[in-house]
Design a protein around this motif. Structure first.
Motif, short mmCIF file in Angstrom:
data_model
loop_
_atom_site.label_atom_id
_atom_site.label_comp_id
_atom_site.label_asym_id
_atom_site.label_seq_id
_atom_site.Cartn_x
_atom_site.Cartn_y
_atom_site.Cartn_z
N UNK A 1 0.83 -1.21 0.00
CA UNK A 1 0.00 0.00 0.00
C UNK A 1 0.86 1.25 0.00
N UNK A 2 2.02 1.19 0.64
CA UNK A 2 2.92 2.33 0.71
C UNK A 2 3.36 2.76 -0.69
N UNK A 3 3.67 1.77 -1.53
CA UNK A 3 4.12 2.10 -2.88
C UNK A 3 3.03 2.84 -3.66
N UNK A 4 1.79 2.39 -3.50
CA UNK A 4 0.69 3.07 -4.17
C UNK A 4 0.49 4.48 -3.65
N UNK A 5 0.66 4.68 -2.34
CA UNK A 5 0.50 6.00 -1.75
C UNK A 5 1.60 6.94 -2.24
N UNK A 6 2.81 6.43 -2.32
CA UNK A 6 3.92 7.26 -2.81
C UNK A 6 3.66 7.72 -4.24
N UNK A 7 3.21 6.79 -5.08
CA UNK A 7 2.92 7.13 -6.47
C UNK A 7 1.82 8.18 -6.56
N UNK A 8 0.75 7.99 -5.78
CA UNK A 8 -0.35 8.95 -5.79
C UNK A 8 0.10 10.32 -5.30
N UNK A 9 0.88 10.35 -4.22
CA UNK A 9 1.36 11.61 -3.67
C UNK A 9 2.26 12.34 -4.65
N UNK A 10 3.13 11.57 -5.33
CA UNK A 10 4.03 12.17 -6.31
C UNK A 10 3.24 12.80 -7.46
#
Length: 249
Positions: free
Chosen positions: A92-101
């Protein structure tokens, strides 16, 4: 285009919206509500097609959407089908990082706003990190400091090490929910700041501040860690302001 609800799924659809998206939303809602549980098998494509009153390709597209979000997994064979997946914080962290970026880049968030958010959120972690840090957290941070002192390290590798150092500080809180929530701040905003300032900042200065943070965390000294985080923030802001002035001239 719709049918009466069946089982845990709400199956009424709106004709004006993408049908596969609506089906994915309905299944996602059931997973979030707990009516579809981890490892539970979803109804078959044929059953979902009947329940929603749509074609099987439409159902298949909905399942692809859910699989892309790691909410379901598929298995082949007699006991196969689509099953509710157990999401991990790491995935889930990877998805959050992508969305935030993407949010930062697409919405033109100004540099000072990103810096303010990123350091305010990390500073909030410091008391917990000092109280709960483990030897492996300190070792990860020490490894990154050693890496940063290598003069042959590329700019990109230094920036990656910078992110890894601050991620280790957040992880030292021992709270996976907090670490997940801060992933967007540390791993999306930090690269943005590095990209703006890496040509002008002093690696040696950043590394020294990291050493002070590491020492503060080792000694469980909250004021020491906060003071050095604040110094990095102020230094980052100053470099960015100087670069803006130079470009304006």
């Amino acid at each position: 285009m719709s049918s009466s609800p069946s089982g845990p799924l709400r199956t009424d659809l709106e004709g004006t919206r993408d049908l596969s998206a609506q089906i994915a939303d309905a299944i996602r809602a059931a997973i979030v509500a707990g009516t579809l549980r981890v490892d539970e098998r979803l109804p078959s494509e044929a059953e979902l097609s009947d329940s929603f009153g749509v074609s099987r390709p439409t159902v298949r597209e909905a399942l692809k959407r859910l699989a892309a979000q790691n909410l379901i997994r598929t298995q082949r064979g007699a006991t196969g089908g689509a099953f509710v997946n157990r999401m991990t914080y790491e995935a889930a962290r990877e998805g959050l990082v992508t969305t935030s970026t993407l949010l930062l880049s697409m919405n033109d968030v100004d540099f000072d706003t990103a810096v303010e958010a990123r350091f305010a959120l990390e500073a909030a972690c410091v008391p917990l990190a000092c109280a709960r840090r483990r030897d492996d957290n300190l070792a990860r941070m020490r490894d990154e400091i050693t890496r940063q002192q290598d003069e042959s390290l590329s700019d990109e590798a230094f920036c990656a090490s910078d992110v890894a150092f601050h991620r280790a500080l957040v992880d030292a809180t021992g709270n996976p929910v907090l670490a997940y929530q801060l992933a967007g701040a540390v791993e999306a905003m930090q690269p943005l700041m590095n990209m703006v300032t890496f040509t002008a900042r002093s690696r040696a200065r950043i590394s020294r501040k990291h050493q002070r943070i590491h020492l503060g965390l080792t000694n469980r000294d909250v004021p020491e860690v906060l003071a050095n985080l604040a110094e990095i923030e102020n230094y980052t802001r100053r470099i960015a302001a100087e670069l803006r002035e130079a470009r304006a001239d």
